[in-house]
Enzyme design. Structure first.
Site, mmCIF file in Angstrom:
data_model
loop_
_atom_site.group_PDB
_atom_site.id
_atom_site.type_symbol
_atom_site.label_atom_id
_atom_site.label_comp_id
_atom_site.label_asym_id
_atom_site.label_seq_id
_atom_site.Cartn_x
_atom_site.Cartn_y
_atom_site.Cartn_z
ATOM 1 N N GLY A 102 0.711 -1.374 -0.140
ATOM 2 C CA GLY A 102 0.031 0.025 -0.084
ATOM 3 C C GLY A 102 0.810 1.132 0.065
ATOM 4 O O GLY A 102 2.167 1.205 -0.178
ATOM 5 N N ILE A 103 0.220 2.359 0.330
ATOM 6 C CA ILE A 103 0.740 3.760 0.259
ATOM 7 C C ILE A 103 1.315 3.744 1.733
ATOM 8 O O ILE A 103 0.756 3.773 2.758
ATOM 9 C CB ILE A 103 -0.355 4.706 -0.115
ATOM 10 C CG1 ILE A 103 -1.121 4.641 -1.182
ATOM 11 C CG2 ILE A 103 0.223 6.215 -0.236
ATOM 12 C CD1 ILE A 103 -2.319 5.194 -1.684
ATOM 13 N N GLY A 104 2.499 4.589 1.717
ATOM 14 C CA GLY A 104 3.077 5.245 2.936
ATOM 15 C C GLY A 104 4.356 4.590 3.310
ATOM 16 O O GLY A 104 5.107 3.537 2.558
ATOM 17 N N GLY A 105 5.100 5.114 4.256
ATOM 18 C CA GLY A 105 6.379 4.829 4.730
ATOM 19 C C GLY A 105 6.623 3.359 5.135
ATOM 20 O O GLY A 105 7.649 2.742 4.889
ATOM 21 N N MET A 106 5.563 2.736 5.883
ATOM 22 C CA MET A 106 5.595 1.226 6.327
ATOM 23 C C MET A 106 5.734 0.423 5.155
ATOM 24 O O MET A 106 6.586 -0.411 5.214
ATOM 25 C CB MET A 106 4.478 1.125 7.161
ATOM 26 C CG MET A 106 4.695 -0.164 7.873
ATOM 27 S SD MET A 106 5.194 0.375 9.658
ATOM 28 C CE MET A 106 3.713 1.160 10.284
ATOM 29 N N GLU A 110 -2.694 -1.982 -6.323
ATOM 30 C CA GLU A 110 -3.459 -0.911 -7.007
ATOM 31 C C GLU A 110 -2.650 0.485 -7.068
ATOM 32 O O GLU A 110 -2.797 1.007 -8.033
ATOM 33 C CB GLU A 110 -4.537 -0.329 -5.867
ATOM 34 C CG GLU A 110 -3.866 0.145 -4.619
ATOM 35 C CD GLU A 110 -5.334 0.508 -3.682
ATOM 36 O OE1 GLU A 110 -6.334 0.446 -3.728
ATOM 37 O OE2 GLU A 110 -4.604 1.417 -2.708
ATOM 38 N N GLY A 151 -8.292 1.023 -1.316
ATOM 39 C CA GLY A 151 -8.487 -0.336 -1.751
ATOM 40 C C GLY A 151 -8.062 -1.278 -0.481
ATOM 41 O O GLY A 151 -8.020 -2.471 -0.660
#
Length: 442
Positions: free
Chosen positions: A220-224, A245, A343
């Site tokens: 997914g989106i982001g730093g993690m 996605e 998503g």
């Protein structure tokens, strides 16, 4: 002999200022998502502020500036809406210049098909090819159905966009376009590189034992998630697949490390599948006309029944907070909108029904507020936060203190497992609150 589309192209060519004259007060205008933002047309529309009223604009995951939002603090002329907030759109929300529209990505096309009015669609595309087609590039996931629904279609040719091959709905023909706008565009800037924190590294390392060779990964989106991509690239795992996605530089790292082969995918074998992409110029260069990569609409990429057909599908997303009942908030802090559902629900469900699949939601166990006070991200219960993922669909939860599985777990088992991965400083408090709510076994 192939037809030459140059004359039709030329007949539809307009300046940005000429093209936006078709927009009337009260219209709904769509910008699609990510780098689909029509830079020249947005500026030209903003310049018409004083002669237009109640023009509604939709977009999502768009980086700034969005001139129609910035130029009208009153919102009498332009009202901007986002399906999923980028960091910039989050700032617009904080300033009262953007309204969030809830959605789940695999339903986005259906929203347009059955419920949404589009008067004018304005999106950036690649230059037209010899067959008369403009490619949707990095925003194939969200663009096709919007343009089909629009009464007027304006495409802005951005010479910097890569051509991304698609499974379907990845382009539009000149015959389906009303106006074409050309002009010079600045190169895409290098995004600020995320510095991986110690906690993110520990969380990613906690997940590695759950992932096996040949797994297909959604990050997914982001730093993690980005941290996980970097750590996966350095791991001993091999022959990973991609079905996501959003394609970010995390996948480029996997490719460069020789980990991304899609060798054992049983759906779209040998192909990396994406909906949209945001990242570095190097990422866009990798995606450009790459036969090993396929872009699809979100109705396909995020369809849980499609995801569920992929064996060993591993979904990894981040969240903000979890309560002891297993409810998850991934998009708001209180009622402040910070991102969107996107998503997450799609991949929670899809990965859960995949043979050998797993779905992880990751978070830091604590956060520090502006006054330096530390708070637990695992809460007794929510009070005002927007629930993104219901407790009935949550699978694995991961923090820097471990990973727990909530599927099939009762209320006391959920409380016990979540408290076990909370920060030690807050565990006794959480136990006390669980006792009060009668979800704790002594």
């Amino acid at each position: 002999m192939l037809k030459n589309y140059a004359d039709e192209y030329k007949s539809k060519l307009r300046t940005a200022q000429e093209a936006v004259k078709v927009i009337k007060s009260g219209d709904w205008v769509d910008y699609s998502s990510c780098l689909a933002k029509p830079v020249l047309l947005d500026s030209a529309l903003a310049a018409r502020r004083d002669e237009l009223f109640d023009v509604k604009i939709r977009g999502n995951m768009i980086e700034g500036p969005i001139h129609v939002a910035e130029i009208d603090q009153t919102k009498k002329h332009f009202i901007y809406h986002s399906w999923h907030c980028s960091a910039y759109e989050r700032e617009l929300c904080d300033r009262g210049l953007c309204y969030y529209t809830p959605m789940v990505f695999h339903n986005l096309a259906a929203y347009y098909t059955f419920f949404i009015n589009v008067d004018v669609a304005m999106v950036s595309v690649t230059p037209m090819d010899k067959h008369g087609y403009f490619n949707f590039s990095l925003h194939t996931g969200t663009t096709g159905e919007i343009l089909r629904r629009a009464k007027i279609v304006i495409v802005e040719v951005n010479e910097n966009l890569p051509k991304v091959r698609g499974g379907y709905d990845d382009c539009i023909h000149i015959s389906e376009v009303d106006y074409v706008v050309e002009g010079e565009h600045a190169p895409f800037h290098e995004l600020k590189k995320h510095i991986i924190t110690d906690n993110e590294k520990r969380i990613a390392e906690n997940l590695i034992p759950y992932i096996k060779d040949g797994a297909t990964i959604q990050i997914g989106i982001g730093g993690m998630p980005d941290a996980l991509g970097t750590i996966l690239a350095k791991s001993d795992l091999k022959d990973l697949g991609m079905h996501t996605e959003l394609c970010s530089d995390a996948y480029l790292e996997l490719f460069k490390a020789g980990k991304l082969t899609n060798k054992y995918k049983n759906l779209n074998k040998g192909k990396s599948v994406l909906g949209c992409a945001i990242g570095s110029p190097e990422l866009y260069e990798w995606l450009d006309d790459n036969p090993s990569i396929l872009a699809y609409p979100m109705e396909y990429v995020n369809n849980p029944s499609i995801i569920g057909k992929i064996d060993n599908m591993v979904s990894i997303n981040s969240c903000i907070s979890v309560d002891l009942f297993g409810q998850v908030s991934s998009e708001s802090v209180g009622t402040r909108q910070v991102s969107g559902t996107g998503g997450q629900l799609d991949f929670l469900e899809g990965a859960s029904i995949s043979r050998g699949g797993k779905s992880f939601l990751c978070l830091n166990s604590t956060f520090t507020d502006s006054k330096g006070h530390i708070h637990s991200c695992i809460l007794p219960k929510f009070s005002g936060d927007i629930i993104t993922s219901p407790r009935s669909q949550v699978y694995y939860i991961a923090t820097e203190y471990g990973v727990v599985n909530l599927e099939g777990a009762s209320s006391w088992e959920r409380a016990e497992r979540l408290i076990s991965i909370a920060h030690p400083k807050f565990r006794d408090i959480l136990i006390h609150e669980a006792e009060k709510m009668k979800i704790w076994r002594k």
